[in-house]
Design a protein around this motif. Structure first.
Motif, PDB file in Angstrom:
ATOM      1  N   VAL A 165       0.778   9.579  -4.662  1.00  0.00           N
ATOM      2  CA  VAL A 165       1.382   8.580  -3.771  1.00  0.00           C
ATOM      3  C   VAL A 165       0.447   8.318  -2.597  1.00  0.00           C
ATOM      4  O   VAL A 165      -0.019   9.255  -1.933  1.00  0.00           O
ATOM      5  CB  VAL A 165       2.752   9.070  -3.250  1.00  0.00           C
ATOM      6  N   ILE A 166       0.154   7.069  -2.339  1.00  0.00           N
ATOM      7  CA  ILE A 166      -0.752   6.698  -1.252  1.00  0.00           C
ATOM      8  C   ILE A 166       0.034   6.614   0.050  1.00  0.00           C
ATOM      9  O   ILE A 166       1.074   5.957   0.119  1.00  0.00           O
ATOM     10  CB  ILE A 166      -1.428   5.341  -1.539  1.00  0.00           C
ATOM     11  N   GLY A 167      -0.478   7.290   1.065  1.00  0.00           N
ATOM     12  CA  GLY A 167       0.181   7.258   2.362  1.00  0.00           C
ATOM     13  C   GLY A 167      -0.774   6.825   3.447  1.00  0.00           C
ATOM     14  O   GLY A 167      -1.648   5.975   3.235  1.00  0.00           O
ATOM     15  N   SER A 185       2.135   5.632  -8.646  1.00  0.00           N
ATOM     16  CA  SER A 185       3.408   6.184  -8.210  1.00  0.00           C
ATOM     17  C   SER A 185       4.318   5.071  -7.717  1.00  0.00           C
ATOM     18  O   SER A 185       3.872   3.937  -7.464  1.00  0.00           O
ATOM     19  CB  SER A 185       3.189   7.213  -7.092  1.00  0.00           C
ATOM     20  N   SER A 186       5.565   5.385  -7.585  1.00  0.00           N
ATOM     21  CA  SER A 186       6.555   4.399  -7.165  1.00  0.00           C
ATOM     22  C   SER A 186       6.139   3.727  -5.862  1.00  0.00           C
ATOM     23  O   SER A 186       5.816   4.396  -4.870  1.00  0.00           O
ATOM     24  CB  SER A 186       7.914   5.079  -6.984  1.00  0.00           C
ATOM     25  N   GLY A 187       6.123   2.405  -5.874  1.00  0.00           N
ATOM     26  CA  GLY A 187       5.724   1.640  -4.695  1.00  0.00           C
ATOM     27  C   GLY A 187       4.247   1.343  -4.631  1.00  0.00           C
ATOM     28  O   GLY A 187       3.821   0.464  -3.876  1.00  0.00           O
ATOM     29  N   ASN A 188       3.416   2.047  -5.409  1.00  0.00           N
ATOM     30  CA  ASN A 188       1.981   1.782  -5.473  1.00  0.00           C
ATOM     31  C   ASN A 188       1.671   0.906  -6.686  1.00  0.00           C
ATOM     32  O   ASN A 188       2.507   0.718  -7.573  1.00  0.00           O
ATOM     33  CB  ASN A 188       1.188   3.079  -5.573  1.00  0.00           C
ATOM     34  N   THR A 189       0.442   0.367  -6.732  1.00  0.00           N
ATOM     35  CA  THR A 189       0.034  -0.488  -7.841  1.00  0.00           C
ATOM     36  C   THR A 189      -1.396  -0.175  -8.253  1.00  0.00           C
ATOM     37  O   THR A 189      -2.152   0.463  -7.513  1.00  0.00           O
ATOM     38  CB  THR A 189       0.127  -1.989  -7.475  1.00  0.00           C
ATOM     39  N   THR A 202      -4.280  -9.444  -9.707  1.00  0.00           N
ATOM     40  CA  THR A 202      -2.861  -9.307 -10.032  1.00  0.00           C
ATOM     41  C   THR A 202      -2.519  -7.830 -10.159  1.00  0.00           C
ATOM     42  O   THR A 202      -2.962  -7.168 -11.103  1.00  0.00           O
ATOM     43  CB  THR A 202      -2.535 -10.035 -11.345  1.00  0.00           C
ATOM     44  N   PRO A 203      -1.759  -7.264  -9.243  1.00  0.00           N
ATOM     45  CA  PRO A 203      -1.411  -5.847  -9.322  1.00  0.00           C
ATOM     46  C   PRO A 203      -0.520  -5.567 -10.540  1.00  0.00           C
ATOM     47  O   PRO A 203       0.307  -6.386 -10.926  1.00  0.00           O
ATOM     48  CB  PRO A 203      -0.646  -5.592  -8.018  1.00  0.00           C
ATOM     49  N   VAL A 204      -0.725  -4.404 -11.135  1.00  0.00           N
ATOM     50  CA  VAL A 204       0.101  -3.973 -12.262  1.00  0.00           C
ATOM     51  C   VAL A 204       0.573  -2.552 -11.985  1.00  0.00           C
ATOM     52  O   VAL A 204       0.015  -1.828 -11.153  1.00  0.00           O
ATOM     53  CB  VAL A 204      -0.677  -4.020 -13.599  1.00  0.00           C
ATOM     54  N   SER A 238      -8.630   0.456   0.669  1.00  0.00           N
ATOM     55  CA  SER A 238      -8.158   0.720   2.031  1.00  0.00           C
ATOM     56  C   SER A 238      -6.761   0.174   2.297  1.00  0.00           C
ATOM     57  O   SER A 238      -6.293   0.213   3.427  1.00  0.00           O
ATOM     58  CB  SER A 238      -9.145   0.120   3.045  1.00  0.00           C
ATOM     59  N   ASN A 239      -6.116  -0.327   1.259  1.00  0.00           N
ATOM     60  CA  ASN A 239      -4.788  -0.911   1.435  1.00  0.00           C
ATOM     61  C   ASN A 239      -3.734   0.191   1.401  1.00  0.00           C
ATOM     62  O   ASN A 239      -3.442   0.756   0.361  1.00  0.00           O
ATOM     63  CB  ASN A 239      -4.530  -1.943   0.328  1.00  0.00           C
ATOM     64  N   THR A 240      -3.152   0.496   2.541  1.00  0.00           N
ATOM     65  CA  THR A 240      -2.093   1.507   2.590  1.00  0.00           C
ATOM     66  C   THR A 240      -0.712   0.875   2.575  1.00  0.00           C
ATOM     67  O   THR A 240       0.285   1.580   2.456  1.00  0.00           O
ATOM     68  CB  THR A 240      -2.237   2.372   3.857  1.00  0.00           C
ATOM     69  N   THR A 241      -0.649  -0.438   2.706  1.00  0.00           N
ATOM     70  CA  THR A 241       0.632  -1.134   2.625  1.00  0.00           C
ATOM     71  C   THR A 241       0.958  -1.365   1.154  1.00  0.00           C
ATOM     72  O   THR A 241       0.370  -2.207   0.498  1.00  0.00           O
ATOM     73  CB  THR A 241       0.570  -2.486   3.361  1.00  0.00           C
ATOM     74  N   GLY A 242       1.861  -0.596   0.633  1.00  0.00           N
ATOM     75  CA  GLY A 242       2.175  -0.670  -0.784  1.00  0.00           C
ATOM     76  C   GLY A 242       1.319   0.260  -1.601  1.00  0.00           C
ATOM     77  O   GLY A 242       1.768   0.826  -2.583  1.00  0.00           O
ATOM     78  N   GLY A 243       0.060   0.436  -1.204  1.00  0.00           N
ATOM     79  CA  GLY A 243      -0.820   1.383  -1.888  1.00  0.00           C
ATOM     80  C   GLY A 243      -1.420   0.837  -3.159  1.00  0.00           C
ATOM     81  O   GLY A 243      -0.711   0.484  -4.091  1.00  0.00           O
ATOM     82  N   THR A 244      -2.747   0.734  -3.216  1.00  0.00           N
ATOM     83  CA  THR A 244      -3.407   0.135  -4.370  1.00  0.00           C
ATOM     84  C   THR A 244      -4.569   1.000  -4.843  1.00  0.00           C
ATOM     85  O   THR A 244      -5.385   1.463  -4.044  1.00  0.00           O
ATOM     86  CB  THR A 244      -3.943  -1.273  -4.031  1.00  0.00           C
ATOM     87  N   TRP A 245      -4.651   1.199  -6.164  1.00  0.00           N
ATOM     88  CA  TRP A 245      -5.794   1.836  -6.814  1.00  0.00           C
ATOM     89  C   TRP A 245      -6.548   0.767  -7.593  1.00  0.00           C
ATOM     90  O   TRP A 245      -5.947   0.036  -8.384  1.00  0.00           O
ATOM     91  CB  TRP A 245      -5.336   2.929  -7.782  1.00  0.00           C
ATOM     92  N   ASP A 246      -7.853   0.664  -7.360  1.00  0.00           N
ATOM     93  CA  ASP A 246      -8.681  -0.289  -8.102  1.00  0.00           C
ATOM     94  C   ASP A 246      -9.209   0.362  -9.373  1.00  0.00           C
ATOM     95  O   ASP A 246      -9.743   1.483  -9.326  1.00  0.00           O
ATOM     96  CB  ASP A 246      -9.879  -0.751  -7.267  1.00  0.00           C
ATOM     97  N   LEU A 247      -9.076  -0.335 -10.498  1.00  0.00           N
ATOM     98  CA  LEU A 247      -9.762   0.078 -11.720  1.00  0.00           C
ATOM     99  C   LEU A 247     -11.196  -0.393 -11.591  1.00  0.00           C
ATOM    100  O   LEU A 247     -11.525  -1.546 -11.876  1.00  0.00           O
ATOM    101  CB  LEU A 247      -9.089  -0.519 -12.954  1.00  0.00           C
TER     102      LEU A 247
END
Length: 294
Positions: free
Chosen positions: A73-75, A101-105, A111-113, A130-139
């Motif tokens: 989970v990204i915080g 995790s829930s709330g992250n993408t 397009t986030p998935v 660096s996006n902590t709003t919602g939390g994003t992992w880049d492939l």
């Protein structure tokens, strides 16, 4: 004790105030420069449900069923994970669903998935942005699986003129005619024989013109086990010819791979003015050999 304290303080001072730190180098050219190998955590997973931890780095999956890997989970602050990289390799016969995790993408493009499937033999890297709003992992990097379990070979062969056309080319055997061979070197195909059958057009039945052709490959013989030929005939002239090809056999004989096909002209049967359905041109045979490996 004083000496050790001085060394520790000196190291802390260099790490805190120096813009660049070197390991086994006195002239670091980056924020951290390592003149040697670099190791990180490696772990092989066999369970079908795994939550990726803060100490993981390279994960290999070798389980017996489809698995789900869940990213942390990204915080914010120490759990923002900006720049953290995970490397995941799937060596199993099943798939991995990599999910946020829930709330992250996850972000493949803009397009986030919620998840991404890593199939058998594939590899993926994800990096936290660096996006902590919602939390994003880049492939950031993906590698497709190893090639499928099929070997493919293709070539274009010649269909010679019929022996009973208006400008006939006599049939032959034992490779007595070389004009219609194709390819070069070890990738050459010879026509070692052709046998023509003229059309038959009577009041009670009609048979198309046809020809039996034996092609022989001059390179290393193919492994013909589980090999399947796909044949299509082509018309490379202005004539309204329509051909159909039928597979007869594919076998290794006397150290050579031989393909036998039957070719028929079905545009018309019999005579058409001064022309007849025993063709006189040289046409094309597209050959695709596909072999199932396992």
């Amino acid at each position: 004790m004083k000496t050790k304290n001085i060394i520790s303080l000196s190291l802390l001072w260099s790490l805190t105030f120096s813009a660049q730190v070197g390991i086994k180098t006195t002239t670091p050219n980056s924020t951290l420069a390592v003149a040697g190998s670099l190791g990180a955590d490696y772990k092989q997973i066999t369970t079908t449900a795994y939550t990726i931890t803060a100490t993981d780095h390279y994960l290999t999956y070798n389980g017996a069923a489809n698995a789900t890997f869940t990213l942390p989970v990204i915080g914010t602050g120490t759990t923002s994970y900006t720049g953290r990289i995970y490397k995941i390799k799937n060596i199993s016969a099943s798939s991995i669903t990599l999910q946020a995790s829930s709330g992250n993408t996850l972000r493949i493009d803009n397009t986030p998935v919620a998840s991404f499937v890593i199939p058998t033999g594939a590899y993926a890297e994800v990096v936290n942005n660096s996006n902590t709003t919602g939390g994003t992992w880049d492939l950031s990097f993906t590698v497709l699986p190893k090639p499928s379990n099929v070997e493919i070979y293709g070539i274009q062969l010649s269909i010679p003129p019929h022996a009973n056309g208006t400008a006939p080319v006599a049939d032959w055997s034992n490779h007595t005619t070389t004009s219609y061979d194709t390819g070069t070197g070890t990738d050459a195909w010879w026509i070692i024989s052709k046998t023509s059958t003229t059309y038959a057009h009577t009041s009670s039945y009609s048979n198309a013109s046809r020809m039996m052709i034996v092609y022989e490959y001059q390179g290393t013989p193919f492994n013909v086990t589980n090999m399947y030929p796909i044949l299509t005939a082509g018309n490379n002239s202005s004539f309204p010819d329509i051909f159909t090809t039928s597979f007869v056999s594919l076998a290794n004989i006397s150290g050579k791979t031989r393909l036998t096909v039957s070719v028929s002209r079905i545009d018309f049967i019999g005579n058409n003015g001064s022309n007849n359905s025993n063709w006189t041109g040289t046409f094309l045979l597209n050959l695709l050999l596909a072999r199932k490996l396992y």
